[in-house]
Structures are given as C-alpha cells and as structure tokens.
Design a protein around this motif. Sequence first.
Motif, PDB file in Angstrom:
ATOM      1  N   GLU A   1      41.695  47.214  41.120  1.00 55.02           N
ATOM      2  CA  GLU A   1      40.576  46.283  40.965  1.00 55.02           C
ATOM      3  C   GLU A   1      40.895  45.200  39.946  1.00 55.02           C
ATOM      4  OE1 GLU A   1      37.244  48.618  39.826  1.00 55.02           O
ATOM      5  OE2 GLU A   1      36.885  49.368  41.848  1.00 55.02           O
ATOM      6  N   ALA A   2      41.749  45.545  38.990  1.00 55.53           N
ATOM      7  CA  ALA A   2      41.999  44.638  37.873  1.00 55.53           C
ATOM      8  C   ALA A   2      42.798  43.422  38.266  1.00 55.53           C
ATOM      9  CB  ALA A   2      42.719  45.368  36.745  1.00 55.53           C
ATOM     10  N   ARG A   3      43.291  43.360  39.516  1.00 51.23           N
ATOM     11  CA  ARG A   3      43.924  42.103  39.950  1.00 51.23           C
ATOM     12  C   ARG A   3      42.945  40.959  39.732  1.00 51.23           C
ATOM     13  NH1 ARG A   3      41.929  44.411  44.493  1.00 51.23           N
ATOM     14  NH2 ARG A   3      40.608  43.113  45.795  1.00 51.23           N
ATOM     15  N   ASN A   4      41.675  41.378  39.688  1.00 55.90           N
ATOM     16  CA  ASN A   4      40.583  40.431  39.508  1.00 55.90           C
ATOM     17  C   ASN A   4      40.531  39.793  38.129  1.00 55.90           C
ATOM     18  OD1 ASN A   4      40.088  41.544  41.902  1.00 55.90           O
ATOM     19  ND2 ASN A   4      38.232  42.629  41.299  1.00 55.90           N
ATOM     20  N   TRP A   5      41.095  40.469  37.157  1.00 58.60           N
ATOM     21  CA  TRP A   5      40.877  39.992  35.793  1.00 58.60           C
ATOM     22  C   TRP A   5      41.852  38.906  35.392  1.00 58.60           C
ATOM     23  CZ3 TRP A   5      41.083  45.610  33.594  1.00 58.60           C
ATOM     24  CH2 TRP A   5      40.003  46.337  34.147  1.00 58.60           C
ATOM     25  N   LYS A   6      42.976  38.851  36.093  1.00 60.54           N
ATOM     26  CA  LYS A   6      44.003  37.933  35.586  1.00 60.54           C
ATOM     27  C   LYS A   6      43.646  36.483  35.849  1.00 60.54           C
ATOM     28  CE  LYS A   6      46.681  38.248  39.695  1.00 60.54           C
ATOM     29  NZ  LYS A   6      47.470  38.888  40.541  1.00 60.54           N
TER      30      LYS A   6
ATOM     31  N   THR B   1      46.694  40.835  52.545  1.00 62.10           N
ATOM     32  CA  THR B   1      46.054  41.175  53.822  1.00 62.10           C
ATOM     33  C   THR B   1      45.409  42.550  53.741  1.00 62.10           C
ATOM     34  OG1 THR B   1      48.260  41.771  54.579  1.00 62.10           O
ATOM     35  CG2 THR B   1      47.338  39.763  55.461  1.00 62.10           C
ATOM     36  N   LEU B   2      46.052  43.440  52.979  1.00 66.89           N
ATOM     37  CA  LEU B   2      45.496  44.788  52.859  1.00 66.89           C
ATOM     38  C   LEU B   2      44.139  44.757  52.155  1.00 66.89           C
ATOM     39  CD1 LEU B   2      45.917  47.842  53.168  1.00 66.89           C
ATOM     40  CD2 LEU B   2      47.014  47.832  50.940  1.00 66.89           C
ATOM     41  N   MET B   3      44.054  44.037  51.044  1.00 65.78           N
ATOM     42  CA  MET B   3      42.821  44.058  50.260  1.00 65.78           C
ATOM     43  C   MET B   3      41.733  43.145  50.835  1.00 65.78           C
ATOM     44  SD  MET B   3      44.039  46.282  48.364  1.00 65.78           S
ATOM     45  CE  MET B   3      42.589  46.739  47.476  1.00 65.78           C
TER      46      MET B   3
ATOM     47  N   ALA C   1      46.257  22.177  43.909  1.00 64.38           N
ATOM     48  CA  ALA C   1      44.934  21.568  43.801  1.00 64.38           C
ATOM     49  C   ALA C   1      43.824  22.606  43.799  1.00 64.38           C
ATOM     50  CB  ALA C   1      44.717  20.592  44.950  1.00 64.38           C
ATOM     51  N   GLY C   2      44.166  23.859  44.140  1.00 66.62           N
ATOM     52  CA  GLY C   2      43.150  24.900  44.188  1.00 66.62           C
ATOM     53  C   GLY C   2      42.757  25.327  45.588  1.00 66.62           C
ATOM     54  N   LYS C   3      43.535  24.870  46.586  1.00 68.58           N
ATOM     55  CA  LYS C   3      43.220  25.240  47.969  1.00 68.58           C
ATOM     56  C   LYS C   3      43.364  26.741  48.188  1.00 68.58           C
ATOM     57  CE  LYS C   3      46.459  22.656  49.088  1.00 68.58           C
ATOM     58  NZ  LYS C   3      47.660  22.148  49.636  1.00 68.58           N
ATOM     59  N   SER C   4      44.535  27.264  47.825  1.00 73.89           N
ATOM     60  CA  SER C   4      44.787  28.687  48.063  1.00 73.89           C
ATOM     61  C   SER C   4      43.830  29.561  47.267  1.00 73.89           C
ATOM     62  CB  SER C   4      46.225  29.046  47.693  1.00 73.89           C
ATOM     63  OG  SER C   4      47.099  28.518  48.640  1.00 73.89           O
ATOM     64  N   THR C   5      43.578  29.163  46.026  1.00 69.07           N
ATOM     65  CA  THR C   5      42.672  29.955  45.192  1.00 69.07           C
ATOM     66  C   THR C   5      41.292  30.013  45.836  1.00 69.07           C
ATOM     67  OG1 THR C   5      43.887  29.130  43.297  1.00 69.07           O
ATOM     68  CG2 THR C   5      41.819  30.236  42.850  1.00 69.07           C
ATOM     69  N   THR C   6      40.790  28.865  46.298  1.00 70.24           N
ATOM     70  CA  THR C   6      39.474  28.850  46.940  1.00 70.24           C
ATOM     71  C   THR C   6      39.471  29.755  48.164  1.00 70.24           C
ATOM     72  OG1 THR C   6      39.318  26.553  46.242  1.00 70.24           O
ATOM     73  CG2 THR C   6      37.692  27.316  47.837  1.00 70.24           C
ATOM     74  N   MET C   7      40.537  29.681  48.967  1.00 69.76           N
ATOM     75  CA  MET C   7      40.591  30.490  50.175  1.00 69.76           C
ATOM     76  C   MET C   7      40.677  31.978  49.861  1.00 69.76           C
ATOM     77  SD  MET C   7      42.833  28.195  52.707  1.00 69.76           S
ATOM     78  CE  MET C   7      41.891  27.625  54.086  1.00 69.76           C
ATOM     79  N   ARG C   8      41.446  32.291  48.817  1.00 68.64           N
ATOM     80  CA  ARG C   8      41.547  33.696  48.409  1.00 68.64           C
ATOM     81  C   ARG C   8      40.199  34.230  47.955  1.00 68.64           C
ATOM     82  NH1 ARG C   8      47.145  34.025  44.945  1.00 68.64           N
ATOM     83  NH2 ARG C   8      48.461  34.512  46.730  1.00 68.64           N
ATOM     84  N   ILE C   9      39.426  33.388  47.293  1.00 70.70           N
ATOM     85  CA  ILE C   9      38.095  33.816  46.860  1.00 70.70           C
ATOM     86  C   ILE C   9      37.211  34.030  48.084  1.00 70.70           C
ATOM     87  CG2 ILE C   9      36.009  33.114  45.637  1.00 70.70           C
ATOM     88  CD1 ILE C   9      37.880  31.591  43.694  1.00 70.70           C
ATOM     89  N   LEU C  10      37.257  33.071  49.026  1.00 77.14           N
ATOM     90  CA  LEU C  10      36.432  33.201  50.235  1.00 77.14           C
ATOM     91  C   LEU C  10      36.795  34.445  51.033  1.00 77.14           C
ATOM     92  CD1 LEU C  10      36.284  29.553  51.617  1.00 77.14           C
ATOM     93  CD2 LEU C  10      34.599  30.775  50.274  1.00 77.14           C
ATOM     94  N   ALA C  11      38.096  34.790  51.028  1.00 78.88           N
ATOM     95  CA  ALA C  11      38.539  35.950  51.811  1.00 78.88           C
ATOM     96  C   ALA C  11      38.236  37.265  51.097  1.00 78.88           C
ATOM     97  CB  ALA C  11      40.034  35.842  52.080  1.00 78.88           C
ATOM     98  N   GLY C  12      37.754  37.177  49.861  1.00 81.61           N
ATOM     99  CA  GLY C  12      37.405  38.404  49.146  1.00 81.61           C
ATOM    100  C   GLY C  12      38.560  39.023  48.391  1.00 81.61           C
ATOM    101  N   TYR C  13      39.655  38.275  48.223  1.00 82.01           N
ATOM    102  CA  TYR C  13      40.801  38.835  47.508  1.00 82.01           C
ATOM    103  C   TYR C  13      40.645  38.646  46.001  1.00 82.01           C
ATOM    104  CZ  TYR C  13      45.582  39.737  46.050  1.00 82.01           C
ATOM    105  OH  TYR C  13      46.693  40.240  45.413  1.00 82.01           O
TER     106      TYR C  13
END
Lengths: 248, 315
Positions: free
Chosen positions: A243-248, A89-91, B38-50
Amino acid sequence: MSAFFTLWRKELTTYFLSPIAYIVMIFFLVVMGVIFSLLVSVLADGSAGVTVMNLLFGSPFFWMTMLVLVPVLTMRLFAEEKKSGTIETLMTAPVSDTAVVLAKFAGALSFYIFMWLPTAFYIFVLWFFSADMLPPDPGPMLGGYLGALLIGMFYLSIGVCSSALTSNQIVSAIITFAVMIVLFLAGLLDYIAHGEWVRQVSAYLSSYSHMLEFSRGMMDSRPIVFYLSGTALLLFATVKIVEARNWK
Amino acid sequence: MIEVAHLTKRYPGRVAVDDVSFRVNPGEIVGFLGPNGAGKSTTMRILAGYLPATGGIVRVANHDLATESIEVRRRIGYMPESCPLYGEMRVDEYLRFRARLKGVPRSKLKARLADVKERCGIADVGSRIIGHLSKGYRQRVGLAESLVHEPELLILDEPTIGLDPNQIRLVRSLIADLAQRHTILLSSHILSEVEMTCRRVLILNKGRIVASDTPDKLRRRMEGEATVTAEIEGPQAEVEVALRSLPGVSEVTSEGIGPWRRYTLRAARDGDTRADVFGAVAAQKWRLRELHQESATLEDIFVSLTSSDRAEVRQ
C-alpha cells in the motif's frame, strides 16, 4: 475470492515456467537424498539414541538448504513485477492489495510443499526395506512435516516481505538470507550464551531446536504460535508495504 | 464518464499534477497532450487507481475513486506507458489470466478472448510466448488485455510509443475502431497522433491544463493571423507598398536578391489574402511564381502553450 485463486494459480504456474524452480527442486532433492543415504548408513550401523526423523529434519545439510532455497523462491514475487512494471497492471486490476499478497505467499508456499512431496517416498522406502516391516512411528513423522511446514511458512513470509521492499531480486534475496541467518544464529545462542535471559529469548527463536523437537514428535504449542503469528505479522507488514507505494 | 475536480499530486519537493479539473463524457475520445514530464502519466495512473491523489476528487462512472477504488477499476481498461506483460507466459494464457482476474465469468471466457484477439489482430499468435513477440504485437496484446473485460473506459498511456510507422498506423486505426464502443482517454507527446485520433485535446504543461478544446477550435483560437508567402518579380518598393495596402495585411517583409523576391505577409485570418495578392500582382503585370498560406498547426499551439515563458503568461 475468485481473484485470489486466479492469482494463486498464476503464481504457482509461474514457478514452473522458469528454470529457477527446477534448479531449486533438483538441488533440494539431491541434498535430501544425500541426507537420506547418510541416515540409512547410520541406521545400518545400528547406532543407539538416534531417530530417523531427527536425522532427516535436524541435519545441518537440511538447514543449509533451507536458508538458500527460501530466498531464491521468494525474491521474484514482488521485485520482478516492480522491475518489469507489471505491478502497475496487477494493482490496477480489481483486486485488493491483501489478496495479491496472500496469493503470492500461497503460491510460494504451495511450491514449497510440492518440493517436499517426493521426500514422503523415503518413508515408504524405510518401511518396506526395514527388516521388521513395522510402520514408522506417526508422531515424529507428522511432527517433522508440521515443523517443516510452519518454519517454511515463517521463512517464506520473510521472503515475501523483503521482495515487496525492493525492485531488485538480488537485493531481496540478500535481505531474506540475512534476516534468516540472524534468526537462525540467534536460535543457536541457546547453546553457547551464558546470560540466562539471552538463552531464554534464544530458545523461543531457535528454529533448529524447534525442528528437533517437532521431529521427535513433540508438539509444543509455543513454537506453533510463534511461527503462525510471525507469518501473520510479516504478511500484514507486506500488505502495508504494498500500500505504501502510495506514500512516495 | 470521468469527472476530475481539483486533482493534485504532490511529491516531496515538486508538484506533479497541480489543481487539474476536467470532464470526459461517455463516448468521447480525449487526448492528453504535453511535453515529457508534464504530468500525463501521473494523472492517468491516478485515474487508473494505481497512485492516490494528494487532493481533489475523481469520479469514474459515478463511483468515487477514493472510496470505491475496486468498483472504478472494474470499469477501466488501463494500459500503462511501457505496456508491461509477463514475458514468460503465452498470449492465450496471459489473456485468460487477466480476464479471470478482472472477473470475466468462466462461461464467457472463450468468447471474450476470441473477440479481443480478433479485434486486435493477434488471433494467430495465441500460442506464442509473449517474450518472443515483436514490440508491435506486444503492444496489441496489451491493448487486448485492457479490453478483455469490456470496460466502459479505456485509459491508454502513450499507446504508440516505440512502434514503427506501420505499427503506429495499425494501432491508431484500432483505437479509432474502439472508439465506437468505449470512452477513451489517451496520452501522447506526438501531436499529429492526437490531432488524428482525438475529438478533444487537453494540453498539459507542468502539471496544469493550459488548454482544452477540439483540435480545430484550438487552431482557430490560437492564430488570429495567418502567414502568406509570395514570390514576386517586380520593383521591390512598389510591390511592398501594394501588398501593404491590401485589406487585413499588417506587416510585409521581404528577402532575396535579384528580380525574384520572397515576401512574407502577416494577414488577418478572416478572408483569403491570397486572392488579393494575386489581384495586385496581376494589375501591375508583375510576375508571381509561388503563393501559399500557412495555417497554424497543433504543433504551433503546443509550442506556444508549453514553452516555459508563454505558458506562464497564458495562465
């Protein structure tokens, strides 16, 4: 910018919402109190060649405390957020990674400064209760506090960085403690090593001797630059790690 | 509102999201459905900018997620799967902190807080410590948090997971209520939930979208045939012949011992076979004591699309 201040305020208040902060503060003040009473008894003996600030900031008790306190203050910062998932939620809030890292560092530093504030009382005690009523020499006093601030910044940034590396607070504390001990002991090589270059490098790293010099009122620009640039480098590394959380 | 084109997320050794493209229009409630992993959470995390995508383009409200992440995040209210909160803070304190962080101006703070607390039913727990709240309340605090800056788009990852049935109903009606003002993308692995709350369903399996339609249309598309069950008393051979001769019936099986037997018919969906079955039974003066037609549930569709052997075929 306003996001930074919001985060900074939250970080600082979070310290006061956990018992750890109070334990840390009590511990710190007890140790500083013991140091102060030793110092007063040394002064009462009238030993020659010691200065008040040297005793206050240079004592081994003070260093032991620093090495334990800093990891405890910083271990939570990122590790807890990762563990509980709040990092997500923070990021995903509209804030930059840099603002998050700086706010966490600023929060820890503010608490550190807050922790030091009561020690100013010692100076007034010395002033009012010394026989000749002379105000303490401002040079060593300011130098001592500046040293405590700079070294605190550097060590806290080590802690911030290691907290960003793991989701386990204990692991973060141990990494911080280990790095600080290595740096601290490397500084002591100045006193025991034979090789010329070892001693030269070690003199640059020696927080212990830097602190003694600061509390003597000597403001050498080399340690000032060392601590400021070291802090900046570590915080920059922390931003990259976040930022590197992105790389994993 | 959301445009996703060829979104891909690769982890070393596996692909979590594989070339996913879809659109969500303003005002829609879209449900992500899929088995765990199935990739639901991953897709949502990408959409949310995480998380960043490995490839593909995501645009939210005409902002590119890759280059204008902060702008996109300003417009999204995101509730992660476990609904993480700061347990040591009080509810009001937390909401105020999050509202300020998301740029709600100080002058509007009080009104916004009162509004979201009212809508989420947490007005009475404002001064409680979050860590002491029950799971249902915490979930609602999480929802209130995601609404606090009036986002155009809400992304809710499994909003009802871990709640008891009463709380699930509360959260569902809350979501239905929110749909009037926000575009909502929610995920779930519970079928009835998506069927109830969403106007459109995207079924994900192994990182790919295997179906995208309204629950009704999916059902129709899936099952060309219906299953009719009838319990009839009569001579077995004659009954079977009679049933098989009904229009649209392709297959008849029976089971049971004694005078009453249970017949199962596969019949074309258009037209109602039940009336014909009754007519045939009545004409022969046999006796009938049960007659019903099963329509495919979203569950059938889900199982057939996501069970590993058939999913490949449908691709």
